[in-house]
Design an enzyme around this catalytic site. Structure first.
Site, PDB file in Angstrom:
ATOM      1  N   GLY B  66       0.793  -1.224   0.000  1.00 46.76           N
ATOM      2  CA  GLY B  66       0.000   0.000   0.000  1.00 46.76           C
ATOM      3  C   GLY B  66       0.821   1.267   0.000  1.00 46.76           C
ATOM      4  O   GLY B  66       1.983   1.261  -0.382  1.00 46.76           O
ATOM      5  N   SER B  67       0.179   2.342   0.469  1.00 50.29           N
ATOM      6  CA  SER B  67       0.773   3.675   0.371  1.00 50.29           C
ATOM      7  C   SER B  67       1.979   3.846   1.276  1.00 50.29           C
ATOM      8  O   SER B  67       2.031   3.316   2.389  1.00 50.29           O
ATOM      9  CB  SER B  67      -0.274   4.719   0.755  1.00 50.29           C
ATOM     10  N   THR B  68       2.923   4.654   0.809  1.00 49.41           N
ATOM     11  CA  THR B  68       4.117   4.975   1.584  1.00 49.41           C
ATOM     12  C   THR B  68       3.778   5.809   2.815  1.00 49.41           C
ATOM     13  O   THR B  68       4.595   5.927   3.719  1.00 49.41           O
ATOM     14  CB  THR B  68       5.125   5.758   0.732  1.00 49.41           C
ATOM     15  N   VAL B  69       2.570   6.382   2.829  1.00 47.51           N
ATOM     16  CA  VAL B  69       2.146   7.138   4.005  1.00 47.51           C
ATOM     17  C   VAL B  69       2.023   6.209   5.220  1.00 47.51           C
ATOM     18  O   VAL B  69       2.048   6.651   6.362  1.00 47.51           O
ATOM     19  CB  VAL B  69       0.814   7.883   3.705  1.00 47.51           C
ATOM     20  N   GLY B  70       1.939   4.913   4.965  1.00 45.15           N
ATOM     21  CA  GLY B  70       1.915   3.913   6.036  1.00 45.15           C
ATOM     22  C   GLY B  70       3.045   4.079   7.042  1.00 45.15           C
ATOM     23  O   GLY B  70       2.861   3.828   8.240  1.00 45.15           O
TER      24      GLY B  70
END
Lengths: 398, 138
Positions: B66-70
């Protein structure tokens, strides 16, 4: 992985906990990707800026990090777009609460010595690494431009990875930093002349097909830098392309060509009908757009000039945003381009774009774009419809 | 050393050590949109751990996605005290690895044994990232 004595000191906390953590991130990335050592970098581009994408989690992290005076970049480092125009947010209708948080994020980055340029085109505003230099960039469209057009060397970094690299001045040596990862995997033969939004469509279709491979393009006609900007952005958004070569054009094409002659590699052909089909497929609506949003990646000065020249004497029916950096806007102001665009009813919007700003909160429903990257992201990231075409076809005047 | 203690070698990602109860899944995990950072509860309806709380557990997963914002979400969980005690990944990827380091959560990967067969939810293990070991007490 091997660390020099100086890098060991950074890793072991001799220079404090922030440098230690940043170095730990770089070492972990190196271990994950089997890097054998670190390499010094000369430039960084840091993503993870828009409050819309990083939210309170990102804001908290950055404010925390920036509170340590040792958290300072040591190479020229530029910043990715934010969620609002930092100066004219109010006129554009951005909410105060969102803007407040956005400005805190930018402030934290500034504290860490990052240039708050807020653009996805750092290569247009002075962050221009030399051919062969190692850099750590984290905006996918900028990564592909730096690797392909400038011949610099970077992986597709994430925000925290690029920030750690900027603070330590180093990045693990693997992937696109190495010659063997820059060899083309396949040839893409474009059999028809390409113009304007065709390049985005080609990038979108090829990226979807090849994932993270390295394509070697043969174009029938010669693309311009703005075309390559669109092509790369699309390749990097529908796929995970970090590097492409263009025959007789890009700085490493000869190296790539030599390797192609040695190996017999796969070839795909693109015909006129493929481009037409993809252009149609990229639109999710046949309605007239209520907002035309250009500048993904951020418009160059000559793109702004083209738009302004087209708008002379016109009065726009739909809203128009031309997204760019504050640097281009300053030049456009001086050249009278901003005045022409505004007289027609359009706006030059700095620091942000249709993908990372909360345009879904501003009452728009159908967005007209000439960027395949934007067409790819707007339906999922903003929940809005898009119409994809050349900007001249999108504009409706009275 | 007791017979019931088993030590598995692994590779360090983020330093530190922790001992606690295992929560495991063969599904890869996205922290952005997959876990509520306020509660530590898995909120991705498609995930095997949907509805489970990973706070103060030893989280064992194949990898991240998923997103790198993780990465920032993991950091926020640590600040909210909803984070796992430690993370064991079969093969680490940058999002969770970076997040674990940012958050100061011990993390290891590439365990030298089939950890999904050896462990079940509720087992007690110790993760020592600095010595690159996982100790099983079952």
């Amino acid at each position: 992985m091997y660390l020099t004595p100086e890098e060991e000191k950074m890793y072991n906390g001799y220079y404090g906990s922030t440098i230690q953590k940043c170095m730990e991130i770089l070492v972990a990335l190196g271990d994950i990707y089997d890097a054998t050592e670190m390499v010094d970098i000369s430039s960084a581009q840091v993503s993870g800026v828009s409050y819309k994408t990083i939210g309170d989690s990102g804001l908290e992290y950055l404010v925390d990090l920036a509170s340590d005076p040792k958290a300072k970049t040591c190479v020229p480092s530029t910043l990715n777009p934010a969620g609002v125009d930092l100066d004219n947010w109010k006129d554009l209708g951005f909410k105060e609460e969102f803007t407040k948080r956005q400005l805190e994020i930018v402030k934290a980055y500034r504290k860490m010595n990052i240039m708050t340029t807020c653009t996805c085109t750092p290569y247009l505003i002075g962050n221009i690494p030399l051919k062969g230099s190692h850099i750590a960039w984290s905006e996918s469209s900028a990564v592909v431009y730096a690797n392909s057009i400038l011949g610099a060397r970077t992986n597709r970094e994430g925000g925290p990875g690029a920030l750690s690299a900027a603070i330590c001045g180093k990045t693990p040596l693997y992937g696109y930093h190495l010659d063997e990862e820059r060899i083309p995997d396949l040839i893409v033969d474009v059999e028809t002349d390409s113009l304007g939004a065709d390049y985005g469509a080609i990038g979108y279709m090829v990226g979807k097909k090849i994932g993270d491979k390295v394509p070697y393009f043969k174009f029938k006609n010669k693309p311009f830098p703005n075309d390559l900007k669109s092509l790369g952005a699309a390749l990097a958004s529908s796929g995970a392309v970090a590097l492409y070569h263009v025959e007789n054009l890009t700085p490493e094409f000869q190296f790539a060509q030599n390797r192609i002659l040695e190996d017999n590699i796969e070839q795909i052909t693109i015909e006129k009908k493929d481009i037409t089909e993809t252009r149609e497929k990229l639109s999710t609506s046949s309605e007239k757009p209520d907002l035309i949003c250009l500048g993904c990646p951020h418009s160059s000065l000559d793109e702004i000039q083209d738009i302004a020249e087209f708008l002379v004497g016109k009065k726009l029916k739909n809203e128009l945003w031309v997204c760019t950096s504050i640097n281009m806007k300053a030049a456009a102001d001086r050249m009278g381009l901003t005045a022409i665009i505004e007289k027609a009813g359009g706006k030059i919007v700095c620091d942000t774009c249709m993908v990372v700003s909360p345009i879904e909160d501003l009452g728009f429903e159908v967005i007209g774009v000439d960027s395949a990257k934007a067409a790819n992201y707007i339906p999922s990231m903003c929940g809005l419809d898009v119409v994809f075409d050349d900007f001249k076809n999108l504009i409706i005047d009275y | 050393m007791k017979d019931s203690v088993k030590i598995i070698k692994c590779k360090k990602i983020s330093r530190g050590q922790a001992q606690g109860e295992v929560i495991l899944s063969k599904d890869s995990l996205s922290f952005l949109g997959g876990v509520n950072p306020k509660t530590g509860i898995v909120i991705d309806p498609g995930h095997e751990l949907y509805g489970e709380n990973i706070t103060n557990k030893i989280l064992i997963i194949p990898s991240g996605k998923g997103s790198t914002v993780g990465s920032y979400v993991i950091f926020q969980m640590a600040k909210n005290k909803t984070a796992p005690l430690a993370i064991i990944s079969i093969k680490a990827e940058p999002i969770i690895a970076t997040g674990a380091i940012m958050a100061g959560i011990p993390m290891v990967h590439k365990p030298d044994a089939d950890i999904f067969n050896l462990l079940k939810n509720g087992d007690i293990v110790e993760v020592n990232a600095d010595q690159a070991t996982i100790t099983l007490f079952n």
